[in-house]
Design a protein around this motif. Structure first.
Motif, short mmCIF file in Angstrom:
data_model
loop_
_atom_site.label_atom_id
_atom_site.label_comp_id
_atom_site.label_asym_id
_atom_site.label_seq_id
_atom_site.Cartn_x
_atom_site.Cartn_y
_atom_site.Cartn_z
N SER A 165 59.57 49.71 -41.95
CA SER A 165 60.41 50.88 -41.64
C SER A 165 60.10 52.10 -42.48
O SER A 165 60.60 53.19 -42.21
CB SER A 165 61.89 50.52 -41.84
N SER A 167 59.51 55.37 -44.18
CA SER A 167 59.31 56.70 -43.59
C SER A 167 59.78 57.79 -44.54
O SER A 167 60.31 58.80 -44.11
CB SER A 167 60.08 56.80 -42.25
N PRO A 244 63.89 54.86 -38.99
CA PRO A 244 62.58 55.11 -38.38
C PRO A 244 62.52 56.47 -37.69
O PRO A 244 63.54 57.12 -37.47
CB PRO A 244 62.44 53.96 -37.36
N LYS A 249 61.43 52.05 -32.60
CA LYS A 249 61.16 51.30 -33.83
C LYS A 249 62.46 50.71 -34.37
O LYS A 249 62.48 49.56 -34.85
CB LYS A 249 60.50 52.22 -34.87
N ASN A 342 52.62 52.40 -40.68
CA ASN A 342 54.05 52.68 -40.55
C ASN A 342 54.31 54.18 -40.43
O ASN A 342 53.38 54.99 -40.39
CB ASN A 342 54.83 52.06 -41.72
N ASP A 343 55.57 54.55 -40.37
CA ASP A 343 55.93 55.96 -40.20
C ASP A 343 55.55 56.82 -41.39
O ASP A 343 55.27 58.01 -41.25
CB ASP A 343 57.44 56.08 -39.93
#
Length: 371
Positions: A165, A167, A244, A249, A342-343
């Motif tokens: 996750s 971000s 997210p 997501k 990932n983000d």
């Protein structure tokens, strides 16, 4: 105040809460317009809810109780659509992400509310620095004893959810070097981290009474643990995820947790132990700092491995459960994340071409409102 009884809920049901950023469409800094957005969405259609958070530039949306990934995703998409429509009427934008890239904590305003004012008075400037944005996932449990077993069984998988996750690489205009810098703000609170190793609801009640007697805590809300029991809902609540950049997501992460809880509950591949937490802080740091590239130590075997590989192996064990729970597509999306990044990686890529952080936040808002 004594600890309340643990409410029964249907096992493996799930609910999602998302803390979201309200942005000015002029400069894409945070905009203190939570009151306006709450007014605009007060008559929304749907079983989900929307409420304020600690500062005026954030809101929290919460799903209804869900059984499977598909209906959860449909509800989150409905939330997003109605929120985006209300935001456009106010000339603001909504974004995911665990932190805002360049806002300064001193400019934030505490939302008017008794609990928010209490937190501000107790924690001082930390309350404004708590303008960070997370996803919380609730999983239903039949009783308190089984909830605590599952809470401790999930401890070794906490790094999975942090890394998948993550971000929040940027804070106050700087690349922190962390994939999830948000959790550094959470760790500043004295009642954060891991829950105590209690294995029955009666034993947990003794612990809670001792803490309550000191005056340090008044309710379960005062604990900012990575995973905490929520007796009023009959759930455990995973709290380590950054929000997210898309609702897809968010739904996939909830489905992963649901599948994992089903596998752990039905197969009981190991029994949790206090010693599992010997490597807990190290593993959590690796996930925050390096994301999917981090290394984790298995608390049972003491072997070290790449976090990406550990997630991949775990996903392979969940195929049967994903099929039964209608989460095959969700878990495939997470497999793609393991290779695509990932983000946090996506945000850094937006910045890599020399784009100003204002433009990064604009792209982030466009992604959340339309992706």
């Amino acid at each position: 105040m004594p600890l309340q009884d643990f409410s029964h809920s249907e096992p493996l049901t799930m609910g999602v809460e998302l803390e979201l950023q309200i942005l000015s469409t002029h400069d894409f800094d945070l905009a203190p317009q939570a009151v306006d957005l709450l007014r605009e969405t007060a008559r929304h259609s749907g079983a989900w809810d929307i409420k304020p958070e600690i500062t005026r530039s954030m809101i929290e949306i919460g799903s209804s109780i869900q059984h499977q990934h598909g209906p959860l995703l449909a509800e989150l998409l409905d939330m997003r659509g109605q929120l985006a429509h209300a935001a456009r009427r106010l000339n603001v934008a909504i974004a995911g992400g665990g932190t805002h890239a360049f806002q300064h904590w001193s400019q934030q305003q505490i939302y008017p509310g008794e609990r928010f004012q209490y937190i501000s008075e107790l924690y001082g400037y930390l309350a404004k620095q708590f303008t960070v944005f997370g996803q919380h996932v609730h999983i239903g449990c039949a009783d308190g004893d089984r909830a605590l077993w599952l809470l401790h069984a999930l401890s070794r998988y906490v790094p999975h959810f942090i890394a998948l996750s993550a971000s929040s690489p940027f804070v106050q205009g700087q690349d922190t070097g962390f994939d999830s810098a948000r959790l550094n703000s959470v760790f500043a609170f004295p009642l954060s981290g891991r829950a105590p190793f209690t294995t029955s609801w009666a034993e947990f009640g003794v612990y809670f009474d001792k803490m309550s007697a000191t005056g340090v805590v008044q309710s379960m809300k005062d604990f900012y643990w990575d995973i905490r029991p929520k007796p009023e809902y009959g759930t455990i609540e995973l709290r380590v995820c950054d929000t997210p950049l898309s609702v897809h997501k968010a739904a996939a992460l909830a489905a992963y947790l649901q599948c994992l809880c089903r596998q752990l509950s039905l197969e009981r591949p190991f029994e949790p132990a206090e010693d599992d937490y010997l490597v807990y802080t190290f593993n959590r740091f690796q996930a925050c700092r390096f994301g999917l590239e981090g290394e984790v130590v298995d608390p049972k075997t003491k072997q070290r491995q790449r976090l990406r590989d550990d997630i991949l192996r775990t996903l392979s064990r969940l195929d049967e459960h994903a099929l039964d729970l209608g989460a095959v597509d969700a878990l495939q999306g997470l497999r793609d994340t393991l290779f695509d990044g990932n983000d946090a990686r996506w945000l850094r890529q937006c910045r890599a071409g020399g784009e100003p952080l204002r433009a990064v936040m604009e792209q982030s808002a466009q992604r959340w409102m339309s992706a």
